[in-house]
Design an enzyme around this catalytic site. Structure first.
Site, PDB file in Angstrom:
ATOM      1  CB  ALA A  69       2.832  -3.292   0.998  1.00  0.00           C
ATOM      2  N   GLY A 115       4.053   0.817  -2.150  1.00  0.00           N
ATOM      3  CA  GLY A 115       3.864   0.550  -3.134  1.00  0.00           C
ATOM      4  C   GLY A 115       2.695   1.458  -3.888  1.00  0.00           C
ATOM      5  CD  GLU A 137       7.555   1.262  -5.125  1.00  0.00           C
ATOM      6  OE1 GLU A 137       9.068   0.039  -5.065  1.00  0.00           O
ATOM      7  OE2 GLU A 137       6.795  -0.270  -4.015  1.00  0.00           O
ATOM      8  CD  GLU A 155       8.204   2.211  -0.206  1.00  0.00           C
ATOM      9  OE1 GLU A 155       7.888   2.120  -0.830  1.00  0.00           O
ATOM     10  OE2 GLU A 155       9.252   3.164   0.173  1.00  0.00           O
TER      11      GLU A 155
END
Length: 258
Positions: free
Chosen positions: A65, A110, A113, A133
């Site tokens: 991200a 992300g 994901e 993360e």
């Protein structure tokens, strides 16, 4: 039409590329909003039978991200951001048309994901996966804690998320995170080859398979009961009639999705 993604439709396959190569295709608000619009196209347009999600350039699928967006968020705003991500990724996961992630380079945070929200993944030999993360004082927020556990099992998922380690395409294949590993130049062609096989099948049956497979992982749904219902519903379709007739007549079926 789009600022941060690009789309190309060929042979009824919509290729959606996250197009911020100078930022390693990092996800930000604009990318997520435009990705949602592109996924809506897949749902709505009959000429689109399937989709591939990939990243522009040679270095990254999506390398996470845009962390700069996180610096001023309150807990409530963080939860709202995660909820939006969950909504978009769930819509990808539940798409009745097959969606493949073609992972070229880094798929981190992300990006990992996003790849996991697709129905399955094909990786180039230089792909790298990870949920790092914890290095930022965060946890995966777009479904990573759940989907990674479903795909590779509790022990491996726990280790990857607690250490923040990256794994190679070969390791991802061994864990069952990806279905195929190919050279980068063959990545999209491999994805298209698989999707063209799917296009030859009955579209309603394809959608029902996707729905029932997801039910196997939903604790609130009786997947066996759903399978019985969806199997029965196939008998109301013209495609079943066509498929059975083609089989008995020893010819290729011509499915219409009806």
């Amino acid at each position: 039409m789009y600022q941060t993604i690009s789309t190309t439709l060929e042979d009824n396959i919509l290729v959606i590329a996250i197009n911020r190569p100078d930022k390693m295709n990092a996800l930000n608000k604009t990318v997520m909003a435009e990705l949602a619009l592109a996924v809506d196209e897949v749902y709505k347009k009959k000429e689109i039978k399937s989709a591939i999600i990939t990243g522009a350039g040679e270095k990254a699928f999506v390398a996470g991200a845009d962390i700069a967006e996180f610096l001023t968020l309150s807990p409530e705003q963080g939860a709202t951001l995660a909820k939006k991500g969950h909504t978009i990724f769930q819509r990808i996961e539940e798409c009745p048309k097959p969606v493949i992630a073609a992972v070229n380079g880094f798929a981190l945070g992300g990006g990992c994901e996003l790849a996991m929200a697709c129905h399955f993944r094909i990786a180039s030999t230089n792909a790298r996966f990870g949920q790092p993360e914890v290095n930022l004082g965060l946890i995966p927020g777009y479904g990573g804690t759940q989907r990674l556990t479903q795909l590779v099992g509790k022990g491996r998922a726990m280790e990857l998320m607690l250490t923040g380690d990256m794994i190679s395409a070969a390791d991802a294949f061994a864990m069952g995170l990806v279905n195929h590993v190919v050279e980068r130049e063959a990545l999209l062609e491999k994805a298209k080859e698989i999707l063209k096989k799917v296009h030859a099948k009955a579209p309603l049956a394809v959608a029902k398979v996707i729905k029932c497979v997801h039910a196997a992982l939903d604790k609130d749904v009786d997947g066996f009961a759903m399978e019985i219902d969806e199997f029965g519903a196939c008998f109301a379709t013209r495609d079943l009639q066509e498929g059975a007739e083609a089989f008995t007549q020893k010819r290729q079926p011509r499915f219409t999705g009806e």
